[in-house]
Every structure is written in structure tokens, then in C-alpha cells.
Design a protein around this motif. Structure first.
Motif, PDB file in Angstrom:
ATOM      1  N   SER A  43      -4.101  10.353  -4.555  1.00 32.03           N
ATOM      2  CA  SER A  43      -4.357   8.907  -4.512  1.00 32.03           C
ATOM      3  C   SER A  43      -4.356   8.326  -3.109  1.00 32.03           C
ATOM      4  CB  SER A  43      -3.332   8.166  -5.374  1.00 32.03           C
ATOM      5  OG  SER A  43      -2.010   8.515  -5.014  1.00 32.03           O
ATOM      6  N   SER A  44      -3.806   9.033  -2.149  1.00 37.22           N
ATOM      7  CA  SER A  44      -3.804   8.519  -0.779  1.00 37.22           C
ATOM      8  C   SER A  44      -4.997   9.029   0.031  1.00 37.22           C
ATOM      9  CB  SER A  44      -2.504   8.907  -0.065  1.00 37.22           C
ATOM     10  OG  SER A  44      -1.381   8.398  -0.746  1.00 37.22           O
ATOM     11  N   GLY A  45      -5.811   9.885  -0.573  1.00 36.74           N
ATOM     12  CA  GLY A  45      -6.976  10.414   0.109  1.00 36.74           C
ATOM     13  C   GLY A  45      -8.173   9.490   0.001  1.00 36.74           C
ATOM     14  N   LEU A  46      -9.285   9.947   0.515  1.00 32.67           N
ATOM     15  CA  LEU A  46     -10.496   9.129   0.568  1.00 32.67           C
ATOM     16  C   LEU A  46     -10.956   8.690  -0.818  1.00 32.67           C
ATOM     17  CD1 LEU A  46     -13.096   8.025   2.001  1.00 32.67           C
ATOM     18  CD2 LEU A  46     -14.085  10.289   1.545  1.00 32.67           C
ATOM     19  N   ILE A  47     -11.269   9.642  -1.691  1.00 36.38           N
ATOM     20  CA  ILE A  47     -11.793   9.299  -3.008  1.00 36.38           C
ATOM     21  C   ILE A  47     -10.677   8.735  -3.887  1.00 36.38           C
ATOM     22  CG2 ILE A  47     -12.966  10.157  -5.067  1.00 36.38           C
ATOM     23  CD1 ILE A  47     -14.702  10.045  -2.545  1.00 36.38           C
ATOM     24  N   GLY A  48      -9.511   9.352  -3.837  1.00 38.91           N
ATOM     25  CA  GLY A  48      -8.406   8.874  -4.662  1.00 38.91           C
ATOM     26  C   GLY A  48      -8.063   7.420  -4.408  1.00 38.91           C
ATOM     27  N   SER A  49      -7.997   7.032  -3.145  1.00 41.59           N
ATOM     28  CA  SER A  49      -7.636   5.645  -2.826  1.00 41.59           C
ATOM     29  C   SER A  49      -8.744   4.682  -3.244  1.00 41.59           C
ATOM     30  CB  SER A  49      -7.326   5.491  -1.335  1.00 41.59           C
ATOM     31  OG  SER A  49      -8.460   5.787  -0.531  1.00 41.59           O
ATOM     32  N   GLU A  50      -9.997   5.104  -3.106  1.00 42.91           N
ATOM     33  CA  GLU A  50     -11.115   4.255  -3.538  1.00 42.91           C
ATOM     34  C   GLU A  50     -11.077   4.038  -5.050  1.00 42.91           C
ATOM     35  OE1 GLU A  50     -13.775   1.743  -2.693  1.00 42.91           O
ATOM     36  OE2 GLU A  50     -14.027   3.272  -1.131  1.00 42.91           O
ATOM     37  N   VAL A  51     -10.784   5.112  -5.800  1.00 41.48           N
ATOM     38  CA  VAL A  51     -10.694   4.994  -7.254  1.00 41.48           C
ATOM     39  C   VAL A  51      -9.507   4.111  -7.642  1.00 41.48           C
ATOM     40  CG1 VAL A  51     -10.416   6.280  -9.415  1.00 41.48           C
ATOM     41  CG2 VAL A  51     -11.854   7.206  -7.588  1.00 41.48           C
ATOM     42  N   THR A  80      -1.817  10.996   5.391  1.00 44.12           N
ATOM     43  CA  THR A  80      -2.376   9.908   4.579  1.00 44.12           C
ATOM     44  C   THR A  80      -1.349   8.841   4.221  1.00 44.12           C
ATOM     45  OG1 THR A  80      -1.956  11.151   2.531  1.00 44.12           O
ATOM     46  CG2 THR A  80      -4.128  11.416   3.559  1.00 44.12           C
ATOM     47  N   ARG A  81      -0.170   8.871   4.822  1.00 43.24           N
ATOM     48  CA  ARG A  81       0.851   7.869   4.479  1.00 43.24           C
ATOM     49  C   ARG A  81       0.365   6.457   4.779  1.00 43.24           C
ATOM     50  NH1 ARG A  81       4.121  10.155   0.792  1.00 43.24           N
ATOM     51  NH2 ARG A  81       5.229  11.970   1.615  1.00 43.24           N
ATOM     52  N   TRP A  82      -0.445   6.296   5.824  1.00 45.60           N
ATOM     53  CA  TRP A  82      -0.969   4.966   6.147  1.00 45.60           C
ATOM     54  C   TRP A  82      -1.770   4.399   4.970  1.00 45.60           C
ATOM     55  CZ3 TRP A  82      -6.157   3.691   6.146  1.00 45.60           C
ATOM     56  CH2 TRP A  82      -7.051   4.763   6.042  1.00 45.60           C
ATOM     57  N   ASN A  83      -2.499   5.278   4.289  1.00 43.64           N
ATOM     58  CA  ASN A  83      -3.315   4.830   3.169  1.00 43.64           C
ATOM     59  C   ASN A  83      -2.449   4.528   1.953  1.00 43.64           C
ATOM     60  OD1 ASN A  83      -5.876   4.096   2.368  1.00 43.64           O
ATOM     61  ND2 ASN A  83      -6.534   6.157   1.831  1.00 43.64           N
ATOM     62  N   GLN A  84      -1.410   5.322   1.758  1.00 48.62           N
ATOM     63  CA  GLN A  84      -0.460   5.036   0.679  1.00 48.62           C
ATOM     64  C   GLN A  84       0.168   3.651   0.873  1.00 48.62           C
ATOM     65  OE1 GLN A  84       2.762   7.927   0.194  1.00 48.62           O
ATOM     66  NE2 GLN A  84       4.094   6.307  -0.598  1.00 48.62           N
ATOM     67  N   ARG A  86      -1.075   1.188   2.488  1.00 52.62           N
ATOM     68  CA  ARG A  86      -2.113   0.173   2.266  1.00 52.62           C
ATOM     69  C   ARG A  86      -2.274  -0.126   0.780  1.00 52.62           C
ATOM     70  NH1 ARG A  86      -7.575   0.125   1.078  1.00 52.62           N
ATOM     71  NH2 ARG A  86      -7.635   2.406   0.939  1.00 52.62           N
ATOM     72  N   LEU A  87      -2.291   0.928  -0.030  1.00 50.79           N
ATOM     73  CA  LEU A  87      -2.431   0.733  -1.470  1.00 50.79           C
ATOM     74  C   LEU A  87      -1.236  -0.020  -2.045  1.00 50.79           C
ATOM     75  CD1 LEU A  87      -3.740   4.269  -2.567  1.00 50.79           C
ATOM     76  CD2 LEU A  87      -5.088   2.186  -2.248  1.00 50.79           C
ATOM     77  N   GLU A  88      -0.038   0.363  -1.621  1.00 50.22           N
ATOM     78  CA  GLU A  88       1.167  -0.282  -2.153  1.00 50.22           C
ATOM     79  C   GLU A  88       1.217  -1.759  -1.764  1.00 50.22           C
ATOM     80  OE1 GLU A  88       4.375   3.361  -2.425  1.00 50.22           O
ATOM     81  OE2 GLU A  88       3.919   2.548  -0.447  1.00 50.22           O
ATOM     82  N   ALA A  89       0.667  -2.096  -0.604  1.00 53.43           N
ATOM     83  CA  ALA A  89       0.691  -3.482  -0.144  1.00 53.43           C
ATOM     84  C   ALA A  89      -0.420  -4.331  -0.746  1.00 53.43           C
ATOM     85  CB  ALA A  89       0.603  -3.522   1.384  1.00 53.43           C
ATOM     86  N   SER A  90      -1.547  -3.712  -1.075  1.00 54.85           N
ATOM     87  CA  SER A  90      -2.723  -4.509  -1.435  1.00 54.85           C
ATOM     88  C   SER A  90      -3.073  -4.512  -2.914  1.00 54.85           C
ATOM     89  CB  SER A  90      -3.946  -4.028  -0.639  1.00 54.85           C
ATOM     90  OG  SER A  90      -4.255  -2.681  -0.958  1.00 54.85           O
ATOM     91  N   PHE A  94      -0.303  -1.001  -8.956  1.00 60.70           N
ATOM     92  CA  PHE A  94      -0.279   0.370  -8.460  1.00 60.70           C
ATOM     93  C   PHE A  94       1.146   0.896  -8.373  1.00 60.70           C
ATOM     94  CE2 PHE A  94       0.173   3.285  -4.801  1.00 60.70           C
ATOM     95  CZ  PHE A  94      -0.673   4.315  -5.208  1.00 60.70           C
ATOM     96  N   SER A  95       1.349   2.133  -8.879  1.00 64.28           N
ATOM     97  CA  SER A  95       2.638   2.828  -8.742  1.00 64.28           C
ATOM     98  C   SER A  95       2.391   4.193  -8.115  1.00 64.28           C
ATOM     99  CB  SER A  95       3.309   3.016 -10.108  1.00 64.28           C
ATOM    100  OG  SER A  95       3.584   1.777 -10.721  1.00 64.28           O
ATOM    101  N   HIS A  96       3.164   4.508  -7.082  1.00 64.86           N
ATOM    102  CA  HIS A  96       3.029   5.793  -6.407  1.00 64.86           C
ATOM    103  C   HIS A  96       4.022   6.788  -6.978  1.00 64.86           C
ATOM    104  CE1 HIS A  96       2.422   8.701  -3.164  1.00 64.86           C
ATOM    105  NE2 HIS A  96       3.738   8.813  -3.116  1.00 64.86           N
ATOM    106  N   HIS A  97       3.561   8.019  -7.226  1.00 67.76           N
ATOM    107  CA  HIS A  97       4.414   9.105  -7.697  1.00 67.76           C
ATOM    108  C   HIS A  97       4.354  10.234  -6.678  1.00 67.76           C
ATOM    109  CE1 HIS A  97       4.730   7.328 -11.787  1.00 67.76           C
ATOM    110  NE2 HIS A  97       3.488   6.930 -11.547  1.00 67.76           N
ATOM    111  N   GLU A  98       5.476  10.545  -6.087  1.00 67.98           N
ATOM    112  CA  GLU A  98       5.572  11.608  -5.086  1.00 67.98           C
ATOM    113  C   GLU A  98       5.719  12.936  -5.811  1.00 67.98           C
ATOM    114  OE1 GLU A  98       5.772  12.612  -0.863  1.00 67.98           O
ATOM    115  OE2 GLU A  98       5.284  10.755  -1.923  1.00 67.98           O
TER     116      GLU A  98
END
Length: 387
Positions: A43-51, A80-84, A86-90, A94-98
Motif C-alpha cells: 500500500s505504500s508503493g506506487l500502485i498500492g498507494s494510488e489504489v 516508502t515510509r514517506w508515502n505511508q 502521506r496516506l495516513e495524513a490525507s 485508511f488503516s495501515h497494517h505492518e
């Protein structure tokens, strides 16, 4: 498909019970909206974050699975933590699972808990160069991780559409056996049968894939088999050059984004064989997310589609140099190596006729010009506006 399921019910009476319908004291039926749930790996990658962003905007509850393994595979520039963050803030839902997809018990438990209505699997070891150095990690991630997700889905969410981000590397170097025509700045197919690009019927046997191509082919066939054998709604998307401004690109993966970054920073870019005329078709991550939505809305079992920018969005590396130099005003610094990468394609762009025949409402909407502009602006924002 909207962002929720509508469930009819009634409001409880004073004592907490639900009065029977059609009798005095019964309240009118009320509609309760239950948000749809989607699980997105990588989810923090290019396609994952876009989806993630796409389905969040549609009102879905989004569960992202990522453990920043890209930084382990590809080094700190792949982080990719920067993208994670970004998702959590915007994103609103959204819920992140490590979690590592190789953790079978963890994957089983997560899908049993979330019970997703759809699953999009983008997590992978993404580099065919890197795979040769870490063959166990590559196969365990790409093939084993996919098996973990498919079996967990079969056990706990068997009705959920399952989309795998596969790769055109499943064809190995078979495209290189096609007759080609050399042009001034690119290679092109000489056989009119391939004027529209590479179809899904191209053989995957008797070719050199790279170990990455092999592990992804195993994942691809597994996904097809879970669809055909168990009747699950599965789809393999054999991607061309998937790109966009959210790519944490490095030399080993993320051709177009890395090329733009090299131009802005004055880094030396290495051309690997084929005179720098090798061709890729480029598709924006948004268009990939749009197709995934179309598939989830009308899923099929055991399907395979080539997905890319097609001929209209194709360019060679030399042509990419021309484009980025015109946009940035900076000359490309590069060196040439006669040795091509193992399993690399001389010319590849996707034949989109099958995917568009099955889903005629979907088309490539982001032009190659806009792709270059967005990637350039994205790197300027991340590296500094003075570039």
C-alpha cells in the motif's frame, strides 16, 4: 459500485427489541450503509498507494498492508515510509497494517479479521536484477506471499475479487524473438501482426525470464488457478511500465521515474544495450486504479490482461531523454554499456484490445506528455523546487 452496501432494517423499540413489520408500533424501514472494505498489499508503493487513494475517494474502508520491504530489497532510496505517512495524513478511511506477506499466519489472521470485499495484491520484490542476488527472498515473497494471500482469501473471503499486479516479464525474452525494425531513436515491430502490441497469447515457455520473471509467473499462474479451480474471482494484470509521481524509483526498478530523477540531479544514467532504443509503454498509476475498480465492479474468474500505455504511450529510453530534457532544460548525463540486462525487452508495448473488449468503459486517460510532467513535478517537490 459505490462505497457501501445498503441494508434494510428497523429501529429498535423502547425495550431494545425490533417490532414486527406491518403491525402497529412498527417504525418505517431504515437504510443502514455498511462501508465496503478493501485490502491492498504494498500500500505504500506506487500502485498500492494510488489504489488506496482511489477507493478512499469512493467511500470504501481501506486497509493497507506494507512493511517497507522495498527499502530492504532496493536500499534507502527505495524507502516508502514517506508515502505511508502521506496516506495516513490525507485519507479519511485508511488503516495501515505492518505485515510481511511471507508471514503466513499473519496473513491468514488479517484476512480473517478484516473480511475484505476486495483484495488488490501489489506487494512484491520488484527487480529482476536484484532477484539473482536474493533468489530465496524473491521467490518466497513473490510466489509464496501470493499463495498465502490467495489461500487466506479462499478460506475467509471467497467471494472477494482478487487482483494481482503481475508483470510483462512473465513472457521472458520471447518478445525479443519477434522481427524488429530499427528506427532513428527506437526499435519497432516489423511484423504487422504485432502492430498493436504484445497480446496475452504470447508464449511464456522456452525463454529467459530472470528469476524475478519466474517468481512472478508462479504468482500469476497461481492466481489464475485459484480462479479456475476454486471459482474465485481473480485477475492477473501483466503490467508494462507502471509509473507516476508517487514512485520511490531506484536504478533497479522504476525506469521512467528514475530517469527523470537522474536528469534533475545530474546523475549519470546507464543505458544497458540495444543502443538505448529499447521501447516501453507507460501507464499512469491512476489508470491502473481505474481498471481495478472496473474489474471489482464486474469480476471474472481466472482472467489475464496485459495492461500498459499501449503504443500511444510508448517511448524508447533515447526518446525519454529527449522529453525530459525539453521539460527540465537540463541535459541528460549518461553512459552506455553494451551488456543488456538479462531478460530485458528490446521492444514491448501492450496490446490492449482484450482488456478493452471486456471492459469497454475503461481506457488509458493519462497521456505520455502528462505522465512526464507529473513525474517531473513530483520529484521537484520531493527534492527541492530549485531543481
Amino acid at each position: 459500485m459505490g462505497g457501501g452496501l445498503t441494508v434494510k432494517g428497523t429501529q429498535p423499540g423502547e425495550n431494545g427489541s425490533f417490532p414486527p413489520q406491518g403491525v402497529p408500533g412498527a417504525t418505517p424501514a431504515a437504510k443502514v450503509t455498511v462501508p465496503m472494505r478493501i485490502l491492498i498489499t504494498g500500500s505504500s508503493g506506487l500502485i498500492g498507494s494510488e489504489v488506496c487513494a482511489h477507493f478512499d475517494a469512493l467511500g470504501w474502508t481501506v486497509h493497507g498492508l506494507d512493511n517497507n520491504q522495498r527499502a530492504v530489497f532496493l536500499g534507502p532510496e527505495g524507502d516508502t515510509r514517506w508515502n505511508q505517512r502521506r496516506l495516513e495524513a490525507s485519507l479519511k478511511r485508511f488503516s495501515h497494517h505492518e505485515l510481511d506477506i511471507r508471514d503466513r499466519a499473519g496473513v491468514l489472521d488479517l484476512i480473517a479479521t478484516v473480511r475484505p470485499d476486495a483484495i488488490v495484491h501489489t506487494a512484491a520484490q520488484p527487480s529482476h536484477d536484484r532477484a539473482a542476488a536474493i533468489p530465496f527472498e524473491d521467490f518466497d515473497t513473490n510466489a509464496g506471499g501470493t499463495l498465502n494471500l490467495l489461500e487466506a482469501t479462499r478460506r475467509h473471503a471467497p467471494e472477494a475479487p482478487f487482483v494481482l499486479l503481475s508483470t510483462n516479464k512473465v513472457y521472458g525474452d520471447a518478445p525479443n524473438r519477434l522481427e524488429l525494425r530499427e528506427e532513428a531513436r527506437r526499435w519497432e515491430y516489423a511484423d504487422p501482426a504485432y502492430a498493436g502490441g504484445i497480446p496475452e497469447t504470447l508464449a511464456v515457455d522456452h525463454s529467459t525470464h530472470s528469476l524475478f520473471g519466474v517468481s512472478k509467473l508462479a504468482a500469476d499462474v497461481l492466481t489464475q488457478e485459484y480462479g479456475r479451480y476454486f471459482g474465485m474471482k481473480t485477475c492477473c494484470l501483466r503490467g508494462g511500465c507502471l509509473t507516476g509521481p508517487a514512485h520511490s524509483a531506484v536504478e533497479l526498478h522504476g525506469f521512467l521515474s528514475y530517469l527523470v530523477r537522474c536528469n534533475l540531479e545530474g546523475r549519470r544514467y546507464t543505458l544497458h544495450g540495444y543502443k538505448g532504443k529499447q521501447v516501453r509503454d507507460n501507464i499512469h498509476s491512476l489508470d491502473v486504479a481505474r481498471f481495478i475498480q472496473a474489474f471489482i465492479e464486474a469480476p471474472q474468474s481466472g482472467e489475464v490482461y496485459n495492461i500498459g500505455g499501449g503504443k500511444a504511450n510508448s517511448c524508447s529510453i533515447l526518446e525519454a531523454f529527449d522529453r525530459v530534457e525539453a521539460l527540465s532544460g537540463r541535459e541528460m548525463v549518461f553512459e552506455y554499456s553494451e551488456e543488456p540486462r538479462i531478460g530485458d525487452h528490446i521492444c514491448y508495448y501492450s496490446d490492449l484490445s482484450r482488456i478493452q473488449a471486456h471492459y469497454p468503459q475503461w481506457t488509458v486517460s493519462v497521456s505520455l506528455d502528462r505522465i512526464f510532467e507529473e513525474i517531473l513535478q513530483g520529484w521537484r517537490q520531493r527534492l527541492g523546487e530549485n531543481l
